[in-house]
Design a protein around this motif. Structure first.
Motif, PDB file in Angstrom:
ATOM      1  N   ASP A  93       0.752  -0.990  -0.143  1.00  0.00           N
ATOM      2  CA  ASP A  93      -0.035   0.004   0.001  1.00  0.00           C
ATOM      3  C   ASP A  93       0.905   1.113   0.143  1.00  0.00           C
ATOM      4  O   ASP A  93       0.472   2.217  -0.470  1.00  0.00           O
ATOM      5  CB  ASP A  93      -0.963  -0.232   1.254  1.00  0.00           C
ATOM      6  CG  ASP A  93      -2.240  -0.718   0.754  1.00  0.00           C
ATOM      7  OD1 ASP A  93      -2.308  -1.359  -0.028  1.00  0.00           O
ATOM      8  OD2 ASP A  93      -3.099  -0.815   2.004  1.00  0.00           O
ATOM      9  N   LEU A  94       1.940   1.158   0.825  1.00  0.00           N
ATOM     10  CA  LEU A  94       2.654   2.412   0.846  1.00  0.00           C
ATOM     11  C   LEU A  94       3.510   2.741  -0.509  1.00  0.00           C
ATOM     12  O   LEU A  94       3.562   4.053  -0.868  1.00  0.00           O
ATOM     13  CB  LEU A  94       3.947   2.135   1.965  1.00  0.00           C
ATOM     14  CG  LEU A  94       3.260   2.192   3.424  1.00  0.00           C
ATOM     15  CD1 LEU A  94       4.383   1.966   4.453  1.00  0.00           C
ATOM     16  CD2 LEU A  94       2.564   3.575   3.709  1.00  0.00           C
ATOM     17  N   TYR A 100       0.211   3.726  -3.110  1.00  0.00           N
ATOM     18  CA  TYR A 100      -0.492   4.997  -2.696  1.00  0.00           C
ATOM     19  C   TYR A 100       0.566   6.130  -2.206  1.00  0.00           C
ATOM     20  O   TYR A 100       0.395   7.205  -1.515  1.00  0.00           O
ATOM     21  CB  TYR A 100      -1.459   4.850  -1.571  1.00  0.00           C
ATOM     22  CG  TYR A 100      -2.504   3.975  -2.065  1.00  0.00           C
ATOM     23  CD1 TYR A 100      -3.275   3.967  -3.168  1.00  0.00           C
ATOM     24  CD2 TYR A 100      -2.696   2.781  -1.015  1.00  0.00           C
ATOM     25  CE1 TYR A 100      -4.426   3.275  -3.575  1.00  0.00           C
ATOM     26  CE2 TYR A 100      -3.680   2.045  -1.504  1.00  0.00           C
ATOM     27  CZ  TYR A 100      -4.520   2.104  -2.430  1.00  0.00           C
ATOM     28  OH  TYR A 100      -5.756   1.246  -2.736  1.00  0.00           O
ATOM     29  N   GLN A 101       1.920   5.972  -2.785  1.00  0.00           N
ATOM     30  CA  GLN A 101       2.873   6.763  -2.400  1.00  0.00           C
ATOM     31  C   GLN A 101       2.567   8.216  -2.463  1.00  0.00           C
ATOM     32  O   GLN A 101       3.239   8.979  -1.735  1.00  0.00           O
ATOM     33  CB  GLN A 101       4.294   6.393  -3.220  1.00  0.00           C
ATOM     34  CG  GLN A 101       5.565   6.989  -2.468  1.00  0.00           C
ATOM     35  CD  GLN A 101       6.601   6.893  -3.296  1.00  0.00           C
ATOM     36  OE1 GLN A 101       6.844   6.264  -4.356  1.00  0.00           O
ATOM     37  NE2 GLN A 101       7.881   7.476  -3.102  1.00  0.00           N
ATOM     38  N   GLU A 102       2.264   8.642  -3.575  1.00  0.00           N
ATOM     39  CA  GLU A 102       1.789  10.046  -3.671  1.00  0.00           C
ATOM     40  C   GLU A 102       0.931  10.558  -2.614  1.00  0.00           C
ATOM     41  O   GLU A 102       0.883  11.996  -2.117  1.00  0.00           O
ATOM     42  CB  GLU A 102       1.009  10.314  -5.133  1.00  0.00           C
ATOM     43  CG  GLU A 102       1.916  10.144  -6.274  1.00  0.00           C
ATOM     44  CD  GLU A 102       1.198  10.432  -7.382  1.00  0.00           C
ATOM     45  OE1 GLU A 102       0.489  11.192  -7.609  1.00  0.00           O
ATOM     46  OE2 GLU A 102       1.298   9.608  -8.565  1.00  0.00           O
ATOM     47  N   SER A 103       0.100   9.954  -1.950  1.00  0.00           N
ATOM     48  CA  SER A 103      -0.802  10.327  -1.110  1.00  0.00           C
ATOM     49  C   SER A 103      -0.120  10.255   0.264  1.00  0.00           C
ATOM     50  O   SER A 103      -0.108  10.886   1.028  1.00  0.00           O
ATOM     51  CB  SER A 103      -2.023   9.624  -1.032  1.00  0.00           C
ATOM     52  OG  SER A 103      -2.837   9.750   0.242  1.00  0.00           O
ATOM     53  N   VAL A 104       0.750   8.986   0.644  1.00  0.00           N
ATOM     54  CA  VAL A 104       1.098   9.007   2.047  1.00  0.00           C
ATOM     55  C   VAL A 104       2.393   9.668   2.269  1.00  0.00           C
ATOM     56  O   VAL A 104       2.559  10.494   3.281  1.00  0.00           O
ATOM     57  CB  VAL A 104       1.517   7.444   2.090  1.00  0.00           C
ATOM     58  CG1 VAL A 104       2.041   7.221   3.455  1.00  0.00           C
ATOM     59  CG2 VAL A 104       0.293   6.595   1.876  1.00  0.00           C
ATOM     60  N   GLN A 105       3.546   9.937   1.013  1.00  0.00           N
ATOM     61  CA  GLN A 105       4.602  10.413   1.108  1.00  0.00           C
ATOM     62  C   GLN A 105       5.189  10.316   2.437  1.00  0.00           C
ATOM     63  O   GLN A 105       5.251   9.159   3.094  1.00  0.00           O
ATOM     64  CB  GLN A 105       4.261  11.862   0.960  1.00  0.00           C
ATOM     65  CG  GLN A 105       3.940  12.235  -0.643  1.00  0.00           C
ATOM     66  CD  GLN A 105       3.509  13.480  -0.823  1.00  0.00           C
ATOM     67  OE1 GLN A 105       3.588  14.458  -0.025  1.00  0.00           O
ATOM     68  NE2 GLN A 105       2.680  13.693  -2.070  1.00  0.00           N
ATOM     69  N   TYR A 124      -7.275   7.355   5.989  1.00  0.00           N
ATOM     70  CA  TYR A 124      -6.663   6.156   6.586  1.00  0.00           C
ATOM     71  C   TYR A 124      -6.487   5.019   5.812  1.00  0.00           C
ATOM     72  O   TYR A 124      -6.940   4.691   4.677  1.00  0.00           O
ATOM     73  CB  TYR A 124      -7.900   5.678   7.785  1.00  0.00           C
ATOM     74  CG  TYR A 124      -9.331   5.685   7.226  1.00  0.00           C
ATOM     75  CD1 TYR A 124      -9.900   4.627   6.863  1.00  0.00           C
ATOM     76  CD2 TYR A 124     -10.034   7.056   7.128  1.00  0.00           C
ATOM     77  CE1 TYR A 124     -11.208   4.494   6.254  1.00  0.00           C
ATOM     78  CE2 TYR A 124     -11.322   7.021   6.562  1.00  0.00           C
ATOM     79  CZ  TYR A 124     -11.904   5.868   6.251  1.00  0.00           C
ATOM     80  OH  TYR A 124     -13.116   5.715   5.782  1.00  0.00           O
ATOM     81  N   LEU A 125      -5.222   4.487   6.037  1.00  0.00           N
ATOM     82  CA  LEU A 125      -4.557   3.226   5.217  1.00  0.00           C
ATOM     83  C   LEU A 125      -5.371   2.158   5.943  1.00  0.00           C
ATOM     84  O   LEU A 125      -5.901   2.087   7.119  1.00  0.00           O
ATOM     85  CB  LEU A 125      -3.122   2.962   5.542  1.00  0.00           C
ATOM     86  CG  LEU A 125      -2.316   4.218   4.837  1.00  0.00           C
ATOM     87  CD1 LEU A 125      -0.867   4.295   5.411  1.00  0.00           C
ATOM     88  CD2 LEU A 125      -1.952   3.566   3.220  1.00  0.00           C
ATOM     89  N   ALA A 126      -5.720   1.024   5.273  1.00  0.00           N
ATOM     90  CA  ALA A 126      -6.211  -0.256   5.815  1.00  0.00           C
ATOM     91  C   ALA A 126      -5.578  -1.394   5.480  1.00  0.00           C
ATOM     92  O   ALA A 126      -5.333  -1.627   4.311  1.00  0.00           O
ATOM     93  CB  ALA A 126      -7.748  -0.148   5.403  1.00  0.00           C
ATOM     94  N   ILE A 127      -5.498  -2.296   6.396  1.00  0.00           N
ATOM     95  CA  ILE A 127      -4.651  -3.646   6.119  1.00  0.00           C
ATOM     96  C   ILE A 127      -5.580  -4.505   6.755  1.00  0.00           C
ATOM     97  O   ILE A 127      -6.136  -4.203   7.863  1.00  0.00           O
ATOM     98  CB  ILE A 127      -3.336  -3.754   6.367  1.00  0.00           C
ATOM     99  CG1 ILE A 127      -2.902  -3.423   7.954  1.00  0.00           C
ATOM    100  CG2 ILE A 127      -2.314  -2.535   5.555  1.00  0.00           C
ATOM    101  CD1 ILE A 127      -1.564  -3.548   8.467  1.00  0.00           C
ATOM    102  N   GLY A 128      -5.383  -5.901   6.547  1.00  0.00           N
ATOM    103  CA  GLY A 128      -6.234  -6.980   6.849  1.00  0.00           C
ATOM    104  C   GLY A 128      -7.583  -7.281   6.149  1.00  0.00           C
ATOM    105  O   GLY A 128      -7.915  -6.474   5.553  1.00  0.00           O
TER     106      GLY A 128
END
Length: 384
Positions: free
Chosen positions: A52-53, A56-61, A266-270
């Motif tokens: 995900d990181l 979605y790098q452009e958002s998370v940076q 919010y990121l989401a995992i699982g």
């Protein structure tokens, strides 16, 4: 489309297993059959986050994490060592804000409560306990595996632990529940003095055991009396209602939930986790993960991804913001949706006329009257 100001960033982690499925529960949870694949699942969570990181790098940076919420299922089935390892691995990949709130959902059973100190040492600073009721008879009807005595002793353990805060989940409108029974539950909760109390009404959700065999629930008049008198009890005990079904001692709001309702990211995992991310170019994405543990643990993480259209943004923004009772800064509507205020000016004029909101130069705020007609108010923001 105007560029967006990026809101705070949180992380939701879903752990899908529980000891047994409750008859009212429509969350993505699976009754435990044999040993839970704890280490293996955490390995997948870390791979999922790493992907995900990158994606979605452009958002998370380099945005730091403002809060983490580990929900389920029953995350407290995982050992403190496993949770410690998971949090260390996350922090190696994304920086933590200095005052990060890290919540873990727990059963108030004896085994889990004994782990509270371990969770605190692992980095968890807030526990959310699914107590639901202090009546053993009601707990049995709800399919809970703890009893009232265990719940009280778990709360006492949380009170003396190094945790920054803890929450009790309590339900009202239970099968055959009288007004006095509901208020008695609330009085017992207040006596335990939790900093945060989520007090919400049992609703029958589709595809649950209660949907197939509906219990007899209090009628609308009884539910109104429970809510009205319960609200008075909580207010008299020094609790402030800050969200539709959440009450706090001043200063103990759940930062993770606030970020959801303020249209944060919010990121989401699982398994089955849902995420939302904003991009400076004006895009807003929602995405979800594969629901079933089998698929997820084959490495099939991302299930779907969709862009939040310009037309849907006013509804999505206010559906979240109007859950909170605080004033909504008008500037945040522009910053977080990329839309001018003129997009909603007609709807706001209508809502003012209905006395559903009040307005200042800088804010809108839902009224007590507006809360009663929330669905009608939100419908006005739906695209034609």
């Amino acid at each position: 489309m105007n560029p967006l100001v990026l809101p705070p960033l949180s992380l939701y982690i879903h752990i899908p297993w529980c000891v047994q499925k409750c008859p009212y529960c429509d969350f993505n949870s699976h009754a435990q059959k044999g040993a839970i694949p704890e280490q293996d699942y955490v390995r997948h969570l870390i791979v999922d986050l790493t992907a995900d990181l990158a994606h979605y790098q452009e958002s998370v940076q380099q945005r730091p994490l403002h809060s983490i919420f580990i929900g389920g299922g029953t995350p407290s089935l995982f050992s403190a060592d496993t949770i410690a390892y998971l949090l260390q691995q996350i922090e190696q990949r994304i920086p933590f804000a200095p005052n990060i709130e890290i919540t873990l959902e727990a059963n108030p059973g004896t085994v889990e409560a004994e782990r509270f100190l371990g969770y605190a040492q692992a980095g968890v600073n807030r526990i959310s306990m699914g107590v639901q009721s202090f009546s053993d008879e009601k707990l049995q009807k709800l399919g809970r595996i703890h009893n009232a005595a265990e719940a009280k002793s778990a709360v006492k353990l949380a009170s003396v632990s190094p945790l920054r805060s803890f929450n009790l989940d309590l339900m009202h409108g239970l099968p055959n529940q009288t007004l006095n029974e509901a208020l008695d539950d609330l009085r017992q909760a207040i006596e335990l003095a939790p900093p945060h109390l989520s007090w919400y009404q049992l609703t029958i959700e589709p595809n649950t055991m209660f949907a197939y065999r509906p219990p007899k629930l209090p009628d609308d008049d009884e539910l109104w009396d429970i809510f009205e008198q319960g609200h008075q009890l909580l207010t008299a005990a020094g609790y402030q209602q800050y969200e539709t079904s959440a009450y706090v001692k001043p200063g103990f709001q759940c930062q993770h939930n606030l970020n959801y309702w303020r249209f944060g990211d919010y990121l989401a995992i699982g398994c089955g986790a849902h995420g939302k991310l904003s991009f400076q170019n004006g895009n807003i994405l929602r995405y979800s993960k594969t629901k079933h543990p089998k698929g997820y643990m084959r490495g099939e993480y991302r299930y779907e991804e969709r862009e939040v259209s310009v037309q849907d943004r006013p509804f999505e923004f206010f559906m979240n913001r109007f859950r909170l009772l605080e004033a909504v800064p008008k500037i945040e509507f522009e910053q977080f949706t990329g839309l001018p205020l003129s997009t909603v000016s007609n709807t706001m004029d209508w809502a003012l006329g209905q006395k559903y909101i009040v307005e200042t130069d800088r804010t809108w705020q839902i009224t007590e009257h507006g809360k009663l007609f929330l669905n009608e108010l939100l419908e006005q923001f739906l695209p034609e």
